[in-house]
Motif scaffolding. Structure first.
Motif, PDB file in Angstrom:
ATOM      1  N   LEU A 120     -19.612   5.938  49.297  1.00  0.00           N
ATOM      2  CA  LEU A 120     -18.170   6.123  49.360  1.00  0.00           C
ATOM      3  C   LEU A 120     -17.578   6.430  47.989  1.00  0.00           C
ATOM      4  CD1 LEU A 120     -15.863   6.015  51.451  1.00  0.00           C
ATOM      5  CD2 LEU A 120     -15.479   3.637  50.761  1.00  0.00           C
ATOM      6  N   PHE A 121     -16.729   7.459  47.937  1.00  0.00           N
ATOM      7  CA  PHE A 121     -15.968   7.895  46.755  1.00  0.00           C
ATOM      8  C   PHE A 121     -16.820   8.578  45.682  1.00  0.00           C
ATOM      9  CE2 PHE A 121     -13.185   4.064  47.874  1.00  0.00           C
ATOM     10  CZ  PHE A 121     -12.332   4.822  48.664  1.00  0.00           C
ATOM     11  N   VAL A 122     -18.132   8.664  45.865  1.00  0.00           N
ATOM     12  CA  VAL A 122     -18.987   9.258  44.838  1.00  0.00           C
ATOM     13  C   VAL A 122     -19.020  10.770  45.030  1.00  0.00           C
ATOM     14  CG1 VAL A 122     -21.294   9.346  43.844  1.00  0.00           C
ATOM     15  CG2 VAL A 122     -20.374   7.176  44.695  1.00  0.00           C
ATOM     16  N   ASP A 123     -18.643  11.516  43.979  1.00  0.00           N
ATOM     17  CA  ASP A 123     -18.590  12.972  44.082  1.00  0.00           C
ATOM     18  C   ASP A 123     -19.583  13.634  43.118  1.00  0.00           C
ATOM     19  OD1 ASP A 123     -17.412  12.844  41.550  1.00  0.00           O
ATOM     20  OD2 ASP A 123     -15.381  13.169  42.304  1.00  0.00           O
ATOM     21  N   GLN A 124     -19.592  14.938  43.130  1.00  0.00           N
ATOM     22  CA  GLN A 124     -20.549  15.699  42.335  1.00  0.00           C
ATOM     23  C   GLN A 124     -20.361  15.462  40.841  1.00  0.00           C
ATOM     24  OE1 GLN A 124     -20.491  19.939  43.113  1.00  0.00           O
ATOM     25  NE2 GLN A 124     -22.617  20.149  42.466  1.00  0.00           N
ATOM     26  N   ASP A 125     -19.123  15.370  40.385  1.00  0.00           N
ATOM     27  CA  ASP A 125     -18.866  15.133  38.965  1.00  0.00           C
ATOM     28  C   ASP A 125     -19.452  13.803  38.507  1.00  0.00           C
ATOM     29  OD1 ASP A 125     -17.541  17.534  38.726  1.00  0.00           O
ATOM     30  OD2 ASP A 125     -15.535  16.668  38.915  1.00  0.00           O
ATOM     31  N   MET A 126     -19.347  12.788  39.339  1.00  0.00           N
ATOM     32  CA  MET A 126     -19.899  11.474  39.002  1.00  0.00           C
ATOM     33  C   MET A 126     -21.417  11.538  38.918  1.00  0.00           C
ATOM     34  SD  MET A 126     -17.351   9.403  41.547  1.00  0.00           S
ATOM     35  CE  MET A 126     -18.064   7.777  41.401  1.00  0.00           C
ATOM     36  N   MET A 127     -22.029  12.266  39.832  1.00  0.00           N
ATOM     37  CA  MET A 127     -23.490  12.408  39.807  1.00  0.00           C
ATOM     38  C   MET A 127     -23.932  13.176  38.568  1.00  0.00           C
ATOM     39  SD  MET A 127     -24.970  10.844  42.333  1.00  0.00           S
ATOM     40  CE  MET A 127     -26.556  11.685  42.448  1.00  0.00           C
ATOM     41  N   GLN A 128     -23.199  14.209  38.224  1.00  0.00           N
ATOM     42  CA  GLN A 128     -23.544  14.988  37.034  1.00  0.00           C
ATOM     43  C   GLN A 128     -23.397  14.160  35.762  1.00  0.00           C
ATOM     44  OE1 GLN A 128     -20.978  18.427  37.451  1.00  0.00           O
ATOM     45  NE2 GLN A 128     -22.500  19.552  38.650  1.00  0.00           N
ATOM     46  N   ALA A 129     -22.491  13.182  35.784  1.00  0.00           N
ATOM     47  CA  ALA A 129     -22.278  12.346  34.601  1.00  0.00           C
ATOM     48  C   ALA A 129     -23.460  11.433  34.315  1.00  0.00           C
ATOM     49  CB  ALA A 129     -21.003  11.511  34.773  1.00  0.00           C
ATOM     50  N   ILE A 130     -24.204  11.053  35.340  1.00  0.00           N
ATOM     51  CA  ILE A 130     -25.329  10.129  35.130  1.00  0.00           C
ATOM     52  C   ILE A 130     -26.693  10.810  35.220  1.00  0.00           C
ATOM     53  CG2 ILE A 130     -23.996   8.136  35.929  1.00  0.00           C
ATOM     54  CD1 ILE A 130     -25.528   8.284  38.562  1.00  0.00           C
ATOM     55  N   ALA A 131     -26.736  12.027  35.767  1.00  0.00           N
ATOM     56  CA  ALA A 131     -28.011  12.723  35.941  1.00  0.00           C
ATOM     57  C   ALA A 131     -28.810  12.890  34.647  1.00  0.00           C
ATOM     58  CB  ALA A 131     -27.783  14.083  36.601  1.00  0.00           C
ATOM     59  N   PRO A 132     -28.163  13.151  33.486  1.00  0.00           N
ATOM     60  CA  PRO A 132     -28.953  13.331  32.261  1.00  0.00           C
ATOM     61  C   PRO A 132     -29.723  12.092  31.824  1.00  0.00           C
ATOM     62  CG  PRO A 132     -26.748  14.247  31.989  1.00  0.00           C
ATOM     63  CD  PRO A 132     -26.737  13.448  33.252  1.00  0.00           C
ATOM     64  N   PHE A 133     -29.402  10.937  32.386  1.00  0.00           N
ATOM     65  CA  PHE A 133     -30.010   9.687  31.937  1.00  0.00           C
ATOM     66  C   PHE A 133     -31.172   9.232  32.826  1.00  0.00           C
ATOM     67  CE2 PHE A 133     -25.552   9.799  30.665  1.00  0.00           C
ATOM     68  CZ  PHE A 133     -25.675   9.663  29.291  1.00  0.00           C
ATOM     69  N   VAL A 134     -31.518  10.040  33.832  1.00  0.00           N
ATOM     70  CA  VAL A 134     -32.638   9.699  34.713  1.00  0.00           C
ATOM     71  C   VAL A 134     -33.683  10.813  34.654  1.00  0.00           C
ATOM     72  CG1 VAL A 134     -31.148   8.364  36.235  1.00  0.00           C
ATOM     73  CG2 VAL A 134     -31.603  10.770  36.763  1.00  0.00           C
ATOM     74  N   ALA A 135     -34.898  10.493  35.099  1.00  0.00           N
ATOM     75  CA  ALA A 135     -35.989  11.470  35.048  1.00  0.00           C
ATOM     76  C   ALA A 135     -35.877  12.520  36.145  1.00  0.00           C
ATOM     77  CB  ALA A 135     -37.329  10.746  35.150  1.00  0.00           C
ATOM     78  N   GLU A 136     -35.434  12.095  37.328  1.00  0.00           N
ATOM     79  CA  GLU A 136     -35.351  12.994  38.477  1.00  0.00           C
ATOM     80  C   GLU A 136     -34.152  12.610  39.336  1.00  0.00           C
ATOM     81  OE1 GLU A 136     -37.436  15.434  39.919  1.00  0.00           O
ATOM     82  OE2 GLU A 136     -39.170  15.396  38.559  1.00  0.00           O
ATOM     83  N   VAL A 137     -33.554  13.599  39.986  1.00  0.00           N
ATOM     84  CA  VAL A 137     -32.552  13.361  41.022  1.00  0.00           C
ATOM     85  C   VAL A 137     -33.099  13.934  42.325  1.00  0.00           C
ATOM     86  CG1 VAL A 137     -30.210  13.810  41.859  1.00  0.00           C
ATOM     87  CG2 VAL A 137     -30.609  13.436  39.412  1.00  0.00           C
ATOM     88  N   VAL A 138     -33.250  13.086  43.324  1.00  0.00           N
ATOM     89  CA  VAL A 138     -33.751  13.509  44.630  1.00  0.00           C
ATOM     90  C   VAL A 138     -32.592  13.461  45.618  1.00  0.00           C
ATOM     91  CG1 VAL A 138     -35.251  12.894  46.567  1.00  0.00           C
ATOM     92  CG2 VAL A 138     -36.115  12.778  44.226  1.00  0.00           C
ATOM     93  N   GLU A 139     -32.389  14.566  46.303  1.00  0.00           N
ATOM     94  CA  GLU A 139     -31.272  14.660  47.256  1.00  0.00           C
ATOM     95  C   GLU A 139     -31.812  14.810  48.671  1.00  0.00           C
ATOM     96  OE1 GLU A 139     -27.297  17.452  48.092  1.00  0.00           O
ATOM     97  OE2 GLU A 139     -28.624  17.868  46.391  1.00  0.00           O
ATOM     98  N   VAL A 140     -31.437  13.876  49.536  1.00  0.00           N
ATOM     99  CA  VAL A 140     -31.782  13.952  50.951  1.00  0.00           C
ATOM    100  C   VAL A 140     -30.487  13.888  51.742  1.00  0.00           C
ATOM    101  CG1 VAL A 140     -33.044  12.916  52.876  1.00  0.00           C
ATOM    102  CG2 VAL A 140     -34.011  12.826  50.560  1.00  0.00           C
ATOM    103  N   ALA A 141     -30.101  15.022  52.303  1.00  0.00           N
ATOM    104  CA  ALA A 141     -28.888  15.103  53.118  1.00  0.00           C
ATOM    105  C   ALA A 141     -29.308  15.288  54.572  1.00  0.00           C
ATOM    106  CB  ALA A 141     -28.006  16.257  52.652  1.00  0.00           C
ATOM    107  N   VAL A 142     -28.923  14.364  55.414  1.00  0.00           N
ATOM    108  CA  VAL A 142     -29.377  14.332  56.802  1.00  0.00           C
ATOM    109  C   VAL A 142     -28.347  15.016  57.694  1.00  0.00           C
ATOM    110  CG1 VAL A 142     -30.171  12.831  58.659  1.00  0.00           C
ATOM    111  CG2 VAL A 142     -30.483  12.132  56.278  1.00  0.00           C
ATOM    112  N   SER A 143     -28.798  15.925  58.524  1.00  0.00           N
ATOM    113  CA  SER A 143     -27.888  16.627  59.435  1.00  0.00           C
ATOM    114  C   SER A 143     -27.481  15.712  60.582  1.00  0.00           C
ATOM    115  CB  SER A 143     -28.568  17.880  59.993  1.00  0.00           C
ATOM    116  OG  SER A 143     -29.595  17.521  60.903  1.00  0.00           O
ATOM    117  N   PRO A 144     -26.357  16.018  61.255  1.00  0.00           N
ATOM    118  CA  PRO A 144     -25.951  15.209  62.411  1.00  0.00           C
ATOM    119  C   PRO A 144     -27.037  15.131  63.487  1.00  0.00           C
ATOM    120  CG  PRO A 144     -24.131  16.592  61.705  1.00  0.00           C
ATOM    121  CD  PRO A 144     -25.334  17.023  60.908  1.00  0.00           C
TER     122      PRO A 144
END
Length: 275
Positions: A207-231
């Motif tokens: 909840l409330f987490v957007d792309q800008d927030m993810m981009q702000a923390i992405a440089p500090f981790v080794a990998e970002v894995v995205e799993v988006a589940v369809s309806p």
């Protein structure tokens, strides 16, 4: 792998504790032997209503011990303030961190329970000044509180969302800094990162987490894995849930068994790249 079907009755999660952590995790309890992969996350990571959540599937795929440190309804605070859990995370070869929502954490407007982060404890003077007409004693859960505040004044509610987003980024950076190992950040949701935070208070987790927030923390981790589940995947995956009949209404927001199989495969590939 065969999956249990719904309607058989509730699961026994064999709750247990590790080290000096005060959080109850899903069992059966493992004897931690290095090297292992630690998985921190909320209700989906815990695997509510699932016989085989993705940390268990990931262990089978990797051939390496994977420890499920998922905590139901956890926000950032549940992990950040648990020294015992951070110690266990730092002993891991790598840590998977499921992205939590921004609502279940203490902030300048309200405080939450240190472990049960969905529990509202008290509002600050700042919140009382902003919403003086609201009786805060009526609320026990953060989502109920936030929904009521939004309904009273959507304009004033913008200030609360701004505070939650700012606090979330700062808190996530601090948590990542305290984990002295390779970190794989996991976005597990019913929508992609690019569509994050749509729907406002009626949106889905995180909840409330957007792309800008993810981009702000992405440089500090080794990998970002995205799993988006369809309806459709979510609907089909519900056939892999195990629950008592009376629990059926609370299963409708769960992502289901297909999401967990996809997550296991995606994490396997990411962790392989770190080896």
């Amino acid at each position: 792998m065969a999956y249990d079907t719904m309607g058989k009755g509730p699961l026994n999660y064999q709750l247990c504790r590790y080290g000096t952590s005060k959080i109850l995790f899903r069992g059966p309890k493992k004897k931690l032997a290095a090297p292992y992969i630690a998985v921190l996350g909320g209700t989906e990571t815990f695997g509510k209503y699932l016989s085989h959540p993705y940390p268990e599937l990931l262990q089978l795929e990797l051939g390496t011990q994977v420890v499920n440190f998922g905590c139901q309804n956890a926000g950032v605070d549940a992990f950040l303030h648990d020294h015992g859990l951070l110690t266990l995370g730092n002993r891991a070869k790598a840590t998977v961190l499921q992205v939590p929502g921004a609502h279940n954490m203490s902030n300048r407007f309200y405080s939450v329970h240190p472990r049960r982060n969905d529990r509202f404890l008290r509002g600050s003077n700042l919140l009382k000044e902003l919403y003086g007409e609201v009786d805060l004693t009526e609320f026990s859960f953060t989502r109920h509180l936030l929904t009521a505040l939004h309904d009273v004044s959507a304009d004033r509610f913008v200030k609360i969302v701004e505070e939650l987003r700012t606090a979330w980024v700062a808190r996530m950076k601090l948590l990542i800094a305290k984990l002295e190992c390779e970190i794989v950040l996991l976005w597990l949701a019913d929508h992609p990162i690019s569509e994050g935070a749509q729907g406002g208070i009626n949106g889905s987790d995180p909840l409330f987490v957007d792309q800008d927030m993810m981009q702000a923390i992405a440089p500090f981790v080794a990998e970002v894995v995205e799993v988006a589940v369809s309806p459709q995947q979510q609907e089909d995956g519900r056939r892999g849930l195990v629950y008592a009949d009376m629990e059926e209404p609370t299963t409708r927001d769960m992502l289901g068994s297909i999401a967990h199989r996809r997550t296991s495969r995606a994490l396997h590939d990411a962790i392989d790249r770190l080896r």
